[in-house]
Motif scaffolding. Structure first.
Motif: not given
Length: 130
Positions: A99-102, A104-107, A112-116
């Motif tokens: 999820a983090y990578i995905g 990140y890719l879509v900005d 992204r921070s929640l996935a991290w």
């Protein structure tokens, strides 16, 4: 091989996949035409923009996340944590990383921070559950 061990292998491969994504736009082009420069790959990657730059950043973060995941699996093993629990938390870590990578890719910075954070929480849980 346990599910957790397979997850460790996946966690090791994810940064490589992100690197491949980051470099994908420059493959097949000549260096002088902006193609990937294997003589100076870090400089070339530093000049990328948009999703390729974010893929490169996701690669770096993947390498940064790997040690805590590895340590967490080691500690869970040392404490003889129930394997099903270890497997479930390892799968959670991988799901969070994907999820983090995905994201990140879509900005999508906030998500992204929640996935991290979810990935970190899975690692912390591996340290403390029995």
């Amino acid at each position: 091989m346990t599910i957790a061990q397979l997850c460790l292998l996946v966690a090791c491969v994810l940064p490589v996949a992100c690197a491949a994504l980051a470099k994908s736009g420059g493959l097949g082009k000549r260096r002088r035409d902006g193609g990937f420069d294997n003589h100076n790959p870090r400089e070339w990657l530093a000049r990328q923009q948009g999703w390729r730059a974010r893929a490169h950043a996701a690669q770096a973060n993947g390498w940064e996340a790997l040690p805590i995941f590895l340590a967490a699996l080691f500690v869970a093993h040392q404490h003889q944590t129930v394997q099903a629990t270890v497997d479930l938390l390892a799968l959670g870590f991988i799901a969070a990383r994907l999820a983090y990578i995905g994201l990140y890719l879509v900005d999508q910075a906030w998500l992204r921070s929640l996935a991290w954070l979810a990935g970190l929480a899975a690692c912390v849980a591996l340290f403390i559950v029995r």
